[in-house]
Design an enzyme around this catalytic site. Structure first.
Site, PDB file in Angstrom:
ATOM      1  CG  LEU A 301     106.203 108.131  82.399  1.00 53.96           C
ATOM      2  CD1 LEU A 301     106.523 108.984  81.376  1.00 53.96           C
ATOM      3  CD2 LEU A 301     107.276 108.949  83.783  1.00 53.96           C
ATOM      4  CB  THR A 302     101.489 107.522  87.941  1.00 53.71           C
ATOM      5  OG1 THR A 302     101.548 106.360  88.238  1.00 53.71           O
ATOM      6  CG2 THR A 302     100.010 107.942  88.559  1.00 53.71           C
ATOM      7  CB  CYS A 407     105.343 102.450  93.426  1.00 58.05           C
ATOM      8  SG  CYS A 407     104.284 103.747  94.036  1.00 58.05           S
ATOM      9  CE  LYS A 447     110.545 102.078  85.802  1.00 54.85           C
ATOM     10  NZ  LYS A 447     109.897 102.841  86.981  1.00 54.85           N
ATOM     11  CG  HIS A 488     114.565 104.881  88.604  1.00 50.69           C
ATOM     12  ND1 HIS A 488     113.610 105.367  89.306  1.00 50.69           N
ATOM     13  CD2 HIS A 488     115.508 105.663  88.187  1.00 50.69           C
ATOM     14  CE1 HIS A 488     113.974 106.586  89.468  1.00 50.69           C
ATOM     15  NE2 HIS A 488     114.907 106.886  88.931  1.00 50.69           N
ATOM     16  CG  ASN A 545     114.135 104.256  84.176  1.00 51.25           C
ATOM     17  OD1 ASN A 545     113.818 104.224  85.624  1.00 51.25           O
ATOM     18  ND2 ASN A 545     114.104 105.348  83.437  1.00 51.25           N
ATOM     19  N   GLY A 546     117.118 106.173  84.026  1.00 45.89           N
ATOM     20  CA  GLY A 546     117.354 107.088  84.737  1.00 45.89           C
ATOM     21  C   GLY A 546     118.087 108.326  83.975  1.00 45.89           C
ATOM     22  CG  ASP A 547     119.203 111.328  85.857  1.00 42.77           C
ATOM     23  OD1 ASP A 547     117.637 111.634  86.280  1.00 42.77           O
ATOM     24  OD2 ASP A 547     119.946 111.321  86.391  1.00 42.77           O
ATOM     25  N   GLY A 569     112.012 108.262  80.850  1.00 43.34           N
ATOM     26  CA  GLY A 569     110.658 108.692  81.717  1.00 43.34           C
ATOM     27  C   GLY A 569     110.436 110.234  81.599  1.00 43.34           C
TER      28      GLY A 569
END
Ligand SMILES: Cc1cc2nc3c(=O)[nH]c(=O)nc-3n(C[C@H](O)[C@H](O)[C@H](O)COP(=O)(O)O)c2cc1C
Length: 704
Positions: A301-302, A407, A447, A488, A545-547, A569
């Site tokens: 996580l940037t 990204c 990823k 993701h 990955n997601g939610d 995330g």
């Protein structure tokens, strides 16, 4: 409310109302707390957080519909200027609304009024250390003058006691520390002279620290400044990479010719195999990794996934962590900022949880494994390969090197990196093979997203490529050696507008299972499977990955989508104890005081990582505010009518169960600053914080 007063008093006493500590809420999936209490339920409305009526308040402009969640803004280092895979305006379509984003954010400068020279910043007042710059130095050397006029007075939070010193018996900020009065004294010498000295519990440790420059206690993967300077001056030799890249250039050329001819000429297609030359060396055998039910994973996580935040998540049960995304080229140029992102807390260098017997992984030994991996991005194989060699050579605590292929932000995408790699599978495969060749025992992972555009989903093809390699390359060199893939469940075009597609994730998970079982036989068609070209443990792990926002969703994805593990995330930023919920298999109704304790921990960990001087304190403040910009979104489950809570549900205006809970739910960044002042003291006048979105709502620009 006088927030400043709160610190140092028992937190329960400051809330106005007395407040219960965490309630462990053990409920069946479809039963809400309200139903348990026997209250009749109102129907659940999609997208709206189902808050019990008695907590709703009237606040015009705070209807959920007015809050369009746009986590895109938070993800990017810069704001995107194209929201889809194409360049330029969309035909017949509306351009996405941009006006609410704060593109150029400024945080003010966080320095002392007068700079104290480094030559005296950590030493006793009468120390004979001379200044390297001599007469030319325009910084202060007079310690007493600096303490009186060169900086702000000490802050009074934590009873004026330096939290770093209290924990470690030393403070790496030295005289610049804004709690310095708590670890300094005046000693009187025999000749009557009075000298200011810093106090440490352990003198040797402080000397060692001084030698280590900007190293901080408990922080690992500190790269010596000399190495960064050598990288910058191109004085670091990358023998392995150079050798490999020379071979790769020739092989790519050969493959290109073959590729262009193969469509109509079968004999030519075979030419590549005939002319193929082996790479100069085979990859080393990799350290075994493992992703399973017991290893919930914190996403890269940037900005948000900084060291103090990851430390907090590990404490709350995260078993795998990733650095913020670093750009490959600046790493090779020795740039401090990108190498700093690669630092980890010592707790991340400990083994991840492993339940032997839960999955047949006889070869995995978690005591040889660790939690922390790094993520890089690159647009060309040479950057990815050399950056991997540098990382694996200079960083002793490294689980995995992950390549970002998700990204979405324009700057990265247009350069050919991030999600642009989704449409360049051949380049990506070469990158992964090269990274794997030079990474020593450190495995490589990727990823990805479902694709660039909604109408062209490419992840299914890509996972085959990553797990097995293209047919030609697979025959010649075996599988690429990708130890893990995280998908993701969104496209680049989609950003965060729709829910993550877990059925697509499930389809890819099934494919990976098939590839894993096929792998041996496929590689065996040409040659015996070589342990060095196979990924860790001979298989490719697959993470969805997601939610994910609750243990219910976590286990549902494990069981239904059949992924090896789930990466979390935004759910972790909004609710860092999600990892604890997963470990315990139940909801935890954290009280506001407990949540405030996490804020306090972040502040403490921030000062430990970045320093307790003006710079460190305000760096901590800035990242604490970034954290609070997500943390305020948590709607306490104790005031919800329906469970499970959903990450994308938006609440109507509500009050909490006490003042503190209401304050923690505030979307006004000025309230976040007040919260930061509870643990970091008053923000300096010059301090600025611009939330990523001007309306202070959920809108944020989010890399991957
Ligand atoms: C603030 C923010 C920063 C992110 N930074 C990165 C990053 O550096 N690298 C990456 O691969 N993904 C990044 N992502 C994407 C997340 O890793 C993750 O894939 C995405 O948020 C979906 O997961 P979630 O629904 O659990 O949040 C970022 C997302 C957010 C919100």
């Amino acid at each position: 409310m006088e927030l400043q007063e709160k610190v140092g008093r028992p937190i329960d006493a400051v809330n106005g109302d007395s407040e219960p500590a965490t309630k462990r809420v053990k409920l069946a999936d479809d039963v809400s707390p309200a139903a348990q209490e026997g209250t009749p339920l109102r129907p659940r409305v999609k997208g709206v957080a189902p808050i019990k009526e008695e907590y709703l308040i009237s606040a015009p402009g705070r209807e959920p519909e007015a809050d369009i969640p746009d986590d895109d803004a938070a993800e990017g280092r810069t704001a995107p200027d194209a929201q889809d895979g194409s360049h330029g305006p969309k035909k017949g379509g509306k351009q996405k609304r941009q006006k609410g984003q704060n593109k150029e954010r400024h945080f003010g400068t966080f320095t002392d009024a007068v700079r104290l020279c480094n030559s005296v910043a950590w030493t006793p007042e009468f120390s004979p250390r001379s200044c390297w710059s001599g007469e030319r130095c325009n910084a202060l050397h007079d310690l007493r003058k600096y303490l009186k006029e060169g900086r702000r007075a000490d802050v009074e939070v934590f009873g004026g006691k330096c939290p770093v010193w209290e924990t470690h018996g030393r403070c790496s900020s030295g005289w610049r520390c804004l709690f310095v009065s708590s670890h300094m004294k005046e000693v009187e010498h025999e000749d009557g002279r009075k000298e200011l000295v810093l106090v440490t519990r352990d003198d040797k440790a402080s000397e060692a620290e001084e030698e280590a420059g900007d190293a901080r206690p408990g922080v690992v993967n500190n790269i010596p400044s000399g190495t960064k300077i050598d990288l910058n001056r191109k004085k670091v030799a990358f023998e392995k990479s150079e050798q490999y890249l020379k071979w790769l250039a020739k092989d790519t050329e050969l493959y290109k010719i073959h590729y262009h001819r193969q469509k109509d000429d079968v004999d030519e297609a075979n030419d590549y195999r005939a002319q193929y030359i082996e790479p100069p060396f085979q990859p080393s055998e990799k350290r075994k990794v493992y992703f399973g039910r017991e290893t919930p994973t914190l996403a890269p996580l940037t900005t948000q996934g900084n060291l103090p935040f990851r430390r907090l998540c590990v404490e709350l049960g995260a078993q795998v962590t990733y650095s913020e995304m670093a750009l490959g080229l600046p790493l090779l140029q020795g740039q401090k900022a990108d190498w700093t992102l690669m630092r980890a807390h010592e707790s991340e260098a400990t083994p991840p949880r492993f339940n032997p017997g839960s999955v047949a992984e006889p070869s995995y030994d978690n005591s040889k494994d660790l939690k922390f991996g790094v993520q890089i991005t690159a647009h060309a194989p040479w950057i990815a390969v050399k950056a991997t060699e540098a990382l694996t050579r200079f960083m002793p605590h490294l689980r995995i090197v992950d390549i970002n292929c998700g990204c979405p932000i324009d700057m990265v995408f247009k350069s050919g990196a991030g999600s642009a790699l989704l449409d360049a599978p051949s380049k990506l495969e070469r990158m992964i093979r090269g990274m794997n060749a030079v990474s020593g025992e450190v495995p490589i992972s990727a990823k990805i997203r479902m694709g660039v555009r909604d109408d062209k989903l490419t992840a299914q093809k890509l996972v085959e490529r990553l797990a097995l390699g293209s047919a030609d390359m697979r025959d010649q060199t075996g599988a690429p050696g990708c130890a893990a893939i995280t998908l993701h469940g969104r496209t680049r075009q989609q950003r965060y507008t729709k829910a993550a597609d877990w059925s697509y994730i499930a389809e890819c998970a099934a494919l990976i299972k098939q590839y894993n079982s096929q792998k041996d036989s496929l590689t065996d068609t040409i040659r015996e499977a070589d342990a060095r070209t196979l990924p860790s443990a001979g298989r490719t792990y697959f993470l969805g990955n997601g939610d994910c926002y609750s243990h219910i969703e976590y286990f549902e994805h494990m069981d239904k989508a059949k992924v090896d593990s789930v990466m979390i995330g935004r759910g972790a930023i909004v609710k860092p104890w999600i990892f604890e919920e997963i470990e315990k298999g139940q909801y935890l109704d954290k009280s506001a005081s407990e949540r405030l304790m996490y804020v306090e921990k972040f502040a403490r960990y921030g000062m430990e990582a970045w320093g307790s001087d003006e710079l460190g304190l305000n760096y901590t403040r800035r990242f604490l505010l970034e954290f609070l910009s997500f943390f305020n979104r948590y709607v306490p489950i104790g005031i919800l009518e329906h469970l499970p809570p959903a990450l994308n549900d938006r609440p109507k205006a509500y009050r909490g169960r006490n003042d503190l809970e209401t304050l923690l739910a505030s979307r006004d960044y000025k309230d976040w600053i007040k919260i930061s002042e509870m643990f970091l003291g008053p923000a300096p006048k010059e301090f600025k914080f611009q939330p990523k979105h001007k309306s202070n709502s959920y809108e944020i620009e989010a890399e991957g």
